[in-house]
Scaffold this active site. Structure first.
Site, PDB file in Angstrom:
ATOM      1  CG  ASP A   1      -8.011   5.529   1.209  1.00 31.23           C
ATOM      2  OD1 ASP A   1      -8.649   5.950   0.216  1.00 31.23           O
ATOM      3  OD2 ASP A   1      -6.903   5.000   1.114  1.00 31.23           O
TER       4      ASP A   1
ATOM      5  N   GLY B   1       0.832  -1.189   0.000  1.00 33.13           N
ATOM      6  CA  GLY B   1       0.000   0.000   0.000  1.00 33.13           C
ATOM      7  C   GLY B   1       0.867   1.240   0.000  1.00 33.13           C
TER       8      GLY B   1
END
Length: 310
Positions: A140, A22
């Site tokens: 998110d 990520g």
């Protein structure tokens, strides 16, 4: 840099292989040698070009991520076990969820049935509601931050949807760790008020949930076909979301979550009632038994199934 596989972190957690990547680092499959259990270990990877202040800021974000997730006790949220320190930086030790991310599922399957997408959305809503109840915002929500695991329930295999990566999550009322005006999150899944520079709220998380469910049934987010980030953000601010034409009776719920005015979106409680009303009406629902995995109040240990990328 020495090889990472086989490395022991904090004298306890041995790294096996990377299972996910990520913006803030790499997630490793590992083993807690003290408790003899598999874990996921998040390693923070920072560019060598960033300055000392930025590095400290990133470490603060990582520690905040751990504190955020550790406050949540819900089977729809990845459990944080420990925060270890090695080489002067934090490593987050988490529950290992044998799973694929929703975006990985969509890469293979292209799109989900409305019933399957609705059940996933219902579980994610419950996880967000639990987070919001203790003052935690995710900020998110998107397909790559949704893990889909298979687990056995009442003799049947069912899907468990788990929300992960609270890396940019924020406690309600906490000072921001980013520069003023900086929009965090993924452009195609970020609510219009946040793109305009407004604060994150529970309503903005619900907009992102709506965009994620839209992606599940249509194969891509409502604004992802617009091109670059600037074009996408402009469309989110100025245009109503397109209708999710493949979503059957789920379409009005998705549309309600994607309303540009946050005050016009349903609350989590109202959205939960909408899910309960519409799921039994979706194609295929009448032919299947009640799915207890959509009830998100109790924690269920991760299934002992082969793990895939997280």
């Amino acid at each position: 840099m020495p090889p990472m596989t086989g490395r022991v972190i904090a004298g306890r957690y041995i790294l096996d292989q990377p299972i996910g990547r990520g913006a803030m680092g790499v997630v490793w499959r590992g083993r807690d040698q003290l408790l003899d259990r598999e874990v996921a270990v998040k390693e923070v990877v920072l560019s060598s070009s960033i300055g000392l202040d930025e590095r400290k800021n990133a470490y603060q974000r990582t520690l905040r991520e751990a504190r955020t997730a550790a406050r949540l006790s819900h089977r729809g949220v990845v459990t944080v076990f420990d925060v270890a320190e090695e080489d002067g930086r934090p490593w987050i030790v988490m529950e290992l969820v044998p799973s694929r991310s929703l975006d990985q599922v969509l890469t293979v399957e292209k799109r989900l049935t409305p019933l399957r997408a609705g059940r996933i959305g219902q579980q994610l809503l419950a996880a967000l509601a639990a987070a919001h109840a203790v003052g935690v915002l995710h900020r998110d929500v998107k397909p790559s931050n949704v893990l889909i695991a298979r687990e056995r329930s009442g003799g049947e295999w069912d899907e468990r949807a788990v929300l992960t990566d609270f890396g940019i999550a924020q406690f309600a009322g906490d000072p921001r760790l980013t520069q003023t005006g900086m929009v965090m999150g993924s452009p195609g899944f970020t609510a219009p008020e946040r793109i305009r520079g407004g604060s994150a709220t529970p309503a903005s998380d619900l907009w992102s949930l709506g965009a994620t469910i839209y992606a599940a049934v249509e194969g891509s987010g409502p604004y992802e076909q617009r091109g670059g980030a600037i074009t996408t953000m402009s469309a989110i601010i100025n245009e109503d979301a397109p209708v999710a034409s493949s979503s059957s009776r789920l379409a009005p719920l998705i549309a309600a979550l994607l309303r540009r005015d946050p005050s016009a979106r349903p609350s989590a409680a109202a959205a939960a009632r909408m899910f309960s009303d519409v799921l039994p009406l979706l194609p295929g629902a009448a032919a299947e038994p009640e799915h207890p995995a959509t009830v998100m109040s109790a924690y269920v240990p991760p299934p002992a199934a082969p793990a895939a990328s997280a």
